[in-house]
Design a protein around this motif. Structure first.
Motif, mmCIF file in Angstrom:
data_model
loop_
_atom_site.group_PDB
_atom_site.id
_atom_site.type_symbol
_atom_site.label_atom_id
_atom_site.label_comp_id
_atom_site.label_asym_id
_atom_site.label_seq_id
_atom_site.Cartn_x
_atom_site.Cartn_y
_atom_site.Cartn_z
ATOM 1 N N GLU A 19 0.802 -1.142 0.117
ATOM 2 C CA GLU A 19 0.092 -0.042 -0.166
ATOM 3 C C GLU A 19 0.700 1.147 0.204
ATOM 4 O O GLU A 19 2.020 1.174 0.522
ATOM 5 N N GLY A 20 0.306 2.322 -0.729
ATOM 6 C CA GLY A 20 1.171 3.552 -0.458
ATOM 7 C C GLY A 20 0.391 4.561 -1.474
ATOM 8 O O GLY A 20 -0.825 4.652 -1.737
ATOM 9 N N TYR A 21 1.271 5.378 -1.976
ATOM 10 C CA TYR A 21 0.584 6.725 -2.930
ATOM 11 C C TYR A 21 1.247 6.829 -4.235
ATOM 12 O O TYR A 21 2.673 6.706 -4.088
ATOM 13 N N LEU A 22 0.656 6.996 -5.173
ATOM 14 C CA LEU A 22 1.180 7.553 -6.628
ATOM 15 C C LEU A 22 1.236 8.802 -6.736
ATOM 16 O O LEU A 22 0.286 9.602 -6.410
ATOM 17 N N ARG A 23 2.096 9.729 -6.902
ATOM 18 C CA ARG A 23 2.189 11.199 -6.916
ATOM 19 C C ARG A 23 2.846 11.592 -8.323
ATOM 20 O O ARG A 23 4.214 11.187 -8.158
ATOM 21 N N PRO A 24 2.159 12.408 -8.979
ATOM 22 C CA PRO A 24 0.816 12.740 -9.163
ATOM 23 C C PRO A 24 0.223 11.715 -9.936
ATOM 24 O O PRO A 24 0.928 10.905 -10.427
ATOM 25 N N LEU A 25 -1.129 11.874 -10.286
ATOM 26 C CA LEU A 25 -1.666 10.913 -11.293
ATOM 27 C C LEU A 25 -3.171 11.881 -11.685
ATOM 28 O O LEU A 25 -3.676 12.353 -11.092
ATOM 29 N N GLU A 26 -3.290 11.686 -13.002
ATOM 30 C CA GLU A 26 -4.238 12.279 -13.745
ATOM 31 C C GLU A 26 -5.233 11.272 -14.346
ATOM 32 O O GLU A 26 -4.804 10.306 -15.074
ATOM 33 N N LEU A 27 -6.364 11.552 -14.115
ATOM 34 C CA LEU A 27 -7.425 10.838 -14.765
ATOM 35 C C LEU A 27 -8.191 11.697 -15.750
ATOM 36 O O LEU A 27 -8.698 12.924 -15.347
ATOM 37 N N LEU A 28 -8.221 11.431 -16.995
ATOM 38 C CA LEU A 28 -8.541 12.272 -18.169
ATOM 39 C C LEU A 28 -9.972 11.671 -18.551
ATOM 40 O O LEU A 28 -10.073 10.387 -18.810
ATOM 41 N N PHE A 29 -11.058 12.625 -18.939
ATOM 42 C CA PHE A 29 -12.338 12.042 -19.018
ATOM 43 C C PHE A 29 -12.530 12.802 -20.366
ATOM 44 O O PHE A 29 -12.828 14.096 -20.485
ATOM 45 N N GLU A 30 -12.894 11.943 -21.267
ATOM 46 C CA GLU A 30 -13.068 12.653 -22.755
ATOM 47 C C GLU A 30 -14.566 12.678 -23.048
ATOM 48 O O GLU A 30 -15.302 11.674 -22.278
ATOM 49 N N GLY A 31 -15.160 13.443 -23.755
ATOM 50 C CA GLY A 31 -16.466 13.727 -24.266
ATOM 51 C C GLY A 31 -17.186 13.973 -22.619
ATOM 52 O O GLY A 31 -18.404 13.262 -22.375
ATOM 53 N N ALA A 32 -16.821 14.678 -21.909
ATOM 54 C CA ALA A 32 -17.170 14.767 -20.395
ATOM 55 C C ALA A 32 -18.029 16.032 -20.126
ATOM 56 O O ALA A 32 -17.982 16.984 -20.670
ATOM 57 N N THR A 33 -18.910 15.812 -19.056
ATOM 58 C CA THR A 33 -19.601 16.877 -18.528
ATOM 59 C C THR A 33 -19.607 16.715 -17.092
ATOM 60 O O THR A 33 -19.522 15.539 -16.607
ATOM 61 N N TRP A 34 -19.873 17.571 -16.130
ATOM 62 C CA TRP A 34 -19.557 17.593 -14.770
ATOM 63 C C TRP A 34 -20.536 18.454 -13.971
ATOM 64 O O TRP A 34 -20.802 19.611 -14.690
ATOM 65 N N ARG A 35 -20.806 18.203 -12.731
ATOM 66 C CA ARG A 35 -21.301 19.070 -11.806
ATOM 67 C C ARG A 35 -20.631 18.912 -10.379
ATOM 68 O O ARG A 35 -20.237 17.506 -9.949
ATOM 69 N N GLY A 36 -20.713 20.056 -9.658
ATOM 70 C CA GLY A 36 -20.219 19.818 -8.398
ATOM 71 C C GLY A 36 -20.911 20.951 -7.359
ATOM 72 O O GLY A 36 -21.412 22.042 -7.957
ATOM 73 N N ASP A 37 -21.067 20.462 -6.321
ATOM 74 C CA ASP A 37 -21.769 21.652 -5.407
ATOM 75 C C ASP A 37 -20.867 22.380 -4.439
ATOM 76 O O ASP A 37 -21.053 22.843 -3.314
ATOM 77 N N GLY A 38 -19.520 22.335 -4.691
ATOM 78 C CA GLY A 38 -18.521 23.065 -3.921
ATOM 79 C C GLY A 38 -17.140 23.137 -4.782
ATOM 80 O O GLY A 38 -16.981 22.563 -5.652
ATOM 81 N N PRO A 39 -16.140 23.454 -4.152
ATOM 82 C CA PRO A 39 -14.805 23.556 -4.335
ATOM 83 C C PRO A 39 -14.295 22.183 -4.838
ATOM 84 O O PRO A 39 -14.383 21.342 -4.019
ATOM 85 N N ALA A 40 -13.575 22.053 -5.710
ATOM 86 C CA ALA A 40 -12.915 20.438 -6.356
ATOM 87 C C ALA A 40 -11.562 20.555 -5.909
ATOM 88 O O ALA A 40 -10.558 20.530 -6.565
ATOM 89 N N LEU A 41 -11.430 20.505 -4.339
ATOM 90 C CA LEU A 41 -10.086 20.381 -3.935
ATOM 91 C C LEU A 41 -10.101 19.939 -2.449
ATOM 92 O O LEU A 41 -10.957 20.200 -1.688
#
Length: 131
Positions: free
Chosen positions: A42-64
């Motif tokens: 177990e551990g951590y990968l730093r950094p890691l990016e997930l790419l979403f193509e043809g994407a829409t999104w919504r959120g109810d606050g800061p993405a952080l």
């Protein structure tokens, strides 16, 4: 291609969610809680990016911030052993639905036609020393 890691959403850290080009979202984790498949470490990968193509999104606050829970489904089915565990690397097409709930309470939902997660050369795996 067999999975090199399994991403566990909880305990990961979301650095940003941004549109990198029209219709493509990049969810960047500054620390991705992972388990190596070859030895179970177990551990951590730093950094890691997930790419979403043809994407829409919504959120109810800061993405952080810290991730409390997350799931990713492809055509209604988990890609890994469970919806909250994601095999890496990854390149899949279909109806992608990703939900992420942050420790702060912010909820993000991403819908896309493709998800790509490549482990960049700059990404480093650091073992966890948690007891």
């Amino acid at each position: 291609m067999p999975a090199a890691y399994f991403l566990h959403w909880s305990d990961s850290e979301l650095a940003s969610l941004a549109e990198t080009m029209p219709g493509t979202l990049c969810l960047r984790l500054s620390a991705a809680a992972c388990r190596r498949t070859d030895d179970g470490q177990e551990g951590y990968l730093r950094p890691l990016e997930l790419l979403f193509e043809g994407a829409t999104w919504r959120g109810d606050g800061p993405a952080l911030g810290g991730v409390a829970h997350g799931t990713l489904l492809l055509d209604g089915q988990p890609l890994g052993p469970a919806a909250h565990v994601l095999p890496l690397p990854l390149d899949r097409r279909g109806l992608v639905v990703c939900h992420v709930r942050l420790i702060s309470g912010t909820v993000l939902q991403i819908e896309a036609a493709r998800v790509v997660v490549q482990i960049a050369d700059a990404a480093r795996f650091r073992e966890s020393h948690a007891c």
